[in-house]
Write a protein that holds these residues in place. Structure first.
Motif, PDB file in Angstrom:
ATOM      1  N   GLY A 196       0.798  -1.211   0.000  1.00  0.00           N
ATOM      2  CA  GLY A 196       0.000   0.000   0.000  1.00  0.00           C
ATOM      3  C   GLY A 196       0.831   1.261   0.000  1.00  0.00           C
ATOM      4  O   GLY A 196       0.371   2.322   0.398  1.00  0.00           O
ATOM      5  N   ILE A 197       2.075   1.156  -0.439  1.00  0.00           N
ATOM      6  CA  ILE A 197       2.938   2.335  -0.482  1.00  0.00           C
ATOM      7  C   ILE A 197       2.663   3.072  -1.784  1.00  0.00           C
ATOM      8  O   ILE A 197       2.705   2.477  -2.849  1.00  0.00           O
ATOM      9  N   PRO A 198       2.349   4.373  -1.715  1.00  0.00           N
ATOM     10  CA  PRO A 198       1.984   5.092  -2.938  1.00  0.00           C
ATOM     11  C   PRO A 198       3.178   5.253  -3.874  1.00  0.00           C
ATOM     12  O   PRO A 198       4.276   5.604  -3.449  1.00  0.00           O
ATOM     13  N   MET A 199       2.923   4.953  -5.131  1.00  0.00           N
ATOM     14  CA  MET A 199       3.977   5.087  -6.138  1.00  0.00           C
ATOM     15  C   MET A 199       3.442   5.890  -7.308  1.00  0.00           C
ATOM     16  O   MET A 199       2.247   5.912  -7.573  1.00  0.00           O
ATOM     17  N   ARG A 200       4.374   6.462  -8.071  1.00  0.00           N
ATOM     18  CA  ARG A 200       3.951   7.252  -9.230  1.00  0.00           C
ATOM     19  C   ARG A 200       3.366   6.349 -10.308  1.00  0.00           C
ATOM     20  O   ARG A 200       2.478   6.736 -11.025  1.00  0.00           O
ATOM     21  N   ASP A 201       3.916   5.139 -10.425  1.00  0.00           N
ATOM     22  CA  ASP A 201       3.533   4.251 -11.513  1.00  0.00           C
ATOM     23  C   ASP A 201       4.152   2.893 -11.200  1.00  0.00           C
ATOM     24  O   ASP A 201       5.048   2.793 -10.370  1.00  0.00           O
ATOM     25  N   TYR A 202       3.716   1.844 -11.889  1.00  0.00           N
ATOM     26  CA  TYR A 202       4.404   0.559 -11.772  1.00  0.00           C
ATOM     27  C   TYR A 202       5.815   0.751 -12.326  1.00  0.00           C
ATOM     28  O   TYR A 202       6.018   1.494 -13.263  1.00  0.00           O
ATOM     29  N   VAL A 203       6.765   0.038 -11.758  1.00  0.00           N
ATOM     30  CA  VAL A 203       8.099   0.057 -12.353  1.00  0.00           C
ATOM     31  C   VAL A 203       8.306  -1.298 -12.996  1.00  0.00           C
ATOM     32  O   VAL A 203       8.243  -2.324 -12.320  1.00  0.00           O
ATOM     33  N   CYS A 204       8.493  -1.313 -14.305  1.00  0.00           N
ATOM     34  CA  CYS A 204       8.697  -2.581 -14.998  1.00  0.00           C
ATOM     35  C   CYS A 204      10.099  -2.594 -15.548  1.00  0.00           C
ATOM     36  O   CYS A 204      10.590  -1.580 -16.025  1.00  0.00           O
ATOM     37  N   ALA A 205      10.739  -3.729 -15.486  1.00  0.00           N
ATOM     38  CA  ALA A 205      12.107  -3.804 -15.989  1.00  0.00           C
ATOM     39  C   ALA A 205      12.256  -5.003 -16.893  1.00  0.00           C
ATOM     40  O   ALA A 205      11.581  -6.022 -16.716  1.00  0.00           O
ATOM     41  N   CYS A 206      13.151  -4.858 -17.845  1.00  0.00           N
ATOM     42  CA  CYS A 206      13.405  -5.954 -18.760  1.00  0.00           C
ATOM     43  C   CYS A 206      14.808  -5.807 -19.316  1.00  0.00           C
ATOM     44  O   CYS A 206      15.344  -4.700 -19.390  1.00  0.00           O
ATOM     45  N   THR A 207      15.393  -6.934 -19.707  1.00  0.00           N
ATOM     46  CA  THR A 207      16.703  -6.855 -20.351  1.00  0.00           C
ATOM     47  C   THR A 207      16.495  -7.010 -21.853  1.00  0.00           C
ATOM     48  O   THR A 207      15.517  -7.594 -22.311  1.00  0.00           O
ATOM     49  N   ALA A 208      17.439  -6.475 -22.603  1.00  0.00           N
ATOM     50  CA  ALA A 208      17.385  -6.644 -24.061  1.00  0.00           C
ATOM     51  C   ALA A 208      18.803  -6.835 -24.554  1.00  0.00           C
ATOM     52  O   ALA A 208      19.760  -6.339 -23.956  1.00  0.00           O
ATOM     53  N   GLY A 209      18.942  -7.586 -25.639  1.00  0.00           N
ATOM     54  CA  GLY A 209      20.279  -7.817 -26.170  1.00  0.00           C
ATOM     55  C   GLY A 209      20.251  -7.774 -27.674  1.00  0.00           C
ATOM     56  O   GLY A 209      19.207  -7.793 -28.304  1.00  0.00           O
ATOM     57  N   PHE A 210      21.458  -7.721 -28.224  1.00  0.00           N
ATOM     58  CA  PHE A 210      21.582  -7.623 -29.668  1.00  0.00           C
ATOM     59  C   PHE A 210      22.416  -8.776 -30.153  1.00  0.00           C
ATOM     60  O   PHE A 210      23.568  -8.894 -29.801  1.00  0.00           O
ATOM     61  N   VAL A 211      21.817  -9.674 -30.920  1.00  0.00           N
ATOM     62  CA  VAL A 211      22.583 -10.806 -31.429  1.00  0.00           C
ATOM     63  C   VAL A 211      22.392 -10.867 -32.930  1.00  0.00           C
ATOM     64  O   VAL A 211      21.270 -11.043 -33.405  1.00  0.00           O
ATOM     65  N   GLU A 212      23.482 -10.704 -33.671  1.00  0.00           N
ATOM     66  CA  GLU A 212      23.414 -10.796 -35.134  1.00  0.00           C
ATOM     67  C   GLU A 212      22.319  -9.910 -35.712  1.00  0.00           C
ATOM     68  O   GLU A 212      21.470 -10.355 -36.462  1.00  0.00           O
ATOM     69  N   ASP A 213      22.338  -8.649 -35.357  1.00  0.00           N
ATOM     70  CA  ASP A 213      21.378  -7.662 -35.874  1.00  0.00           C
ATOM     71  C   ASP A 213      19.941  -7.901 -35.450  1.00  0.00           C
ATOM     72  O   ASP A 213      19.037  -7.290 -36.026  1.00  0.00           O
TER      73      ASP A 213
END
Lengths: 291, 245
Positions: B150-167
């Motif tokens: 119940g802690i007020p937040m501005r927005d959900y925080v979502c995180a993800c990783t991304a990578g680059f393999v062979e274009d």
């Protein structure tokens, strides 16, 4: 351990209840709380088990690695214990707060489990004097509500039952240098015989009677407790007195007898459950940490 | 060689996240000492599982407290059996401290700390099993834990990783892809405003590819925020049905 503060009135209430064989949640003095056990929950390990005993949650992972045997016993492998009191259990365990409790737990577990009477350590030997299997048993406390030793010991037994150690082939080349090859087949593995692995029963003295599986509140009302590790035959392998109060010899004798009775009764249903879970094989629905 | 294998496998699934499963409030707590909100939270994404717990204290130590806002304290630790190689120290090493700092930075951007002066919010995350994307799973789990508390937040925080393999940009890298030597970018996003709370990238990348990579990560995060929102609403419905009767 995470301690709860109880008032004098609550203490008296608990003691009177225990005197009449009725505890706060309606159990008898020698009853355990509802227990849920599941094995093979962490796939990165060689064996794992999760147990929830009331509100106490413990996760045990076993990893087998090849190491050098101890000089005194060159034809045996050994077990190494590490207990991690995570901050998730109680904020007091943040940073290095849980280290003291963790060290105390690991030392006791080492005494109870790491000997040739509990486990066939010879089966962990690969090359006498040179190589052996070392089982790293890592215990993670997720939630603490009293009776840690019992929950941890049952989880360790379940995890050891679930452990699959890959089979090794030793090949020697011309110069006499030995090479160890692990078999590639994931199903070609060795299982451990956990028949003689003991289970720990903690009895807390409240007033003139003792209780099994005390919650944090009941622990706060007790002066001292006795830790007994019992095998499936009823043999007592380790006895330890914990806590600040003193116990008279008759109580110790009574508590040992009760501990033997309760401990012996734990093993049979546990092994049945583990074997049943194993026999379900792939069809088993993994609950894991959800639900 | 691993790059080729990865490219073949992931041509079609480059934008898909691994199967995620979230659950709020899965444990119950009872504390009688401090008046505080505790809400355990479990996040399971395919092969990474992490319980996250969030605790809020009405007061904190003199030296650390701030007069106008709350202090956020994060601890990141890994179970010793979580990785393929057994880890000797669960926390206290450099990587864990760095991760804790990143988590703190991420949540200071999202939580409305001005509402709780001279207080402390503790976030403890424990990784039970690691298969890449540790930071992102921690952030997602902690977001749900904060919502549950119940802690007020501005927005959900979502995180993800991304990578680059062979274009090809890939979202949500697993351990083999992360350690394969390609680039990996971790992004924490506040989806509604599109603001980035944390951006971290290791390894070299040509600047032309950077936009595509950030775009891939942001799309994945936005998808994730919808899932998180759905779970929270579903949990709320279940709880309100239970408490109504």
């Amino acid at each position: 351990m995470a301690a709860v503060q109880v008032s004098e009135a609550e203490k008296v209430y608990v003691m009177h209840g225990v005197r009449d064989d009725l505890r706060l949640d309606g159990r008898g003095c020698e009853d355990y709380r509802h227990m849920e056990i599941e094995t093979d929950v962490v796939s990165n390990t060689d064996g794992s088990a999760k147990i929830s005993l009331g509100h106490t949650d413990v996760l045990v992972g076993v990893k087998a690695e090849i190491g050098k045997p101890k000089a005194m016993v060159p034809d045996e492998g050994y077990l190494e214990f590490f207990v991690d009191c995570s901050a998730n259990a109680t904020p007091e365990f943040e940073g290095r707060g849980g280290e003291e409790l963790g060290v105390e737990l690991s030392n006791t577990l080492c005494k109870v489990f790491n000997n040739r009477h509990s486990m066939d350590l010879r089966s962990l030997c690969i090359c006498p004097g040179e190589n052996c299997w070392v089982l790293y048993v890592d215990v993670l406390l997720l939630q603490c509500d009293g009776n840690l030793f019992d929950a941890i010991s049952i989880a360790i037994k379940a995890a050891l039952f679930n452990t699959r150690i890959p089979k090794v082939h030793i090949s020697e080349d011309e110069e006499g240098v030995k090479e160890i090859e692990l078999s590639d087949d994931p199903y070609d593995c060795m299982r451990l015989n956990v028949k003689n692995v003991p289970c720990i029963v903690t009895l807390c003295k409240i007033g003139h009677r003792h209780v099994v599986d005390a919650t944090l509140q009941e622990k706060a009302c007790s002066v001292a407790s006795l830790l007994i590790s019992v095998t499936h035959r009823g043999t007592v392998t380790c006895v330890r007195k914990m806590g600040g109060g003193s116990l008279d010899p008759e109580s110790i004798f009574e508590m040992t007898e009760a501990g033997k009775r309760v401990g012996k009764a734990l093993h049979v249903p546990l092994m049945e459950l583990l074997q049943k879970e194993e026999s379900l094989g792939k069809k088993r629905q993994k609950v894991g940490f959800l639900g | 060689m691993i790059q080729n294998c990865l490219k073949q496998r992931f041509e079609h699934t480059s934008q898909l996240l691994r199967f995620c499963h979230f659950q709020l409030g899965f444990k119950s707590f009872s504390f009688s000492v401090l008046p505080m909100t505790v809400c355990p939270q479990l996040l399971q994404t395919d092969t990474i599982e992490k319980p996250a717990v969030c605790v809020i204290y009405p007061y904190c130590s003199r030296s650390k407290s701030l007069h106008d806002r709350a202090v956020i304290n994060c601890q990141y630790s890994m179970a010793t059996f979580s990785t393929a190689e057994r880890k000797r120290r669960p926390h206290g090493d450099r990587k864990s401290s760095e991760m804790s700092l990143h988590l703190k930075q991420t949540f200071e951007a999202a939580v409305l700390t001005e509402l709780y002066p001279r207080s402390q919010i503790d976030i403890y995350v424990k990784i039970l099993q690691a298969d890449g994307g540790n930071y992102s799973a921690c952030v997602n789990a902690a977001t749900l834990a904060l919502v549950d508390a119940g802690i007020p937040m501005r927005d959900y925080v979502c995180a993800c990783t991304a990578g680059f393999v062979e274009d090809t940009p890939l979202a949500d890298l697993c351990h083999a892809e992360e350690s394969g030597g390609g680039t990996s970018l971790a992004l924490a996003l506040l989806p509604r405003s599109g603001n980035i709370a944390l951006l971290q990238m290791d390894a070299r990348l040509h600047q032309d590819h950077l936009d595509a990579l950030i775009e891939a990560a942001m799309t994945a995060c936005k998808g994730l925020s919808k899932v998180l929102d759905g779970v929270v609403r579903q949990h709320l419905e279940e709880v309100s049905v239970l408490t109504r009767d």
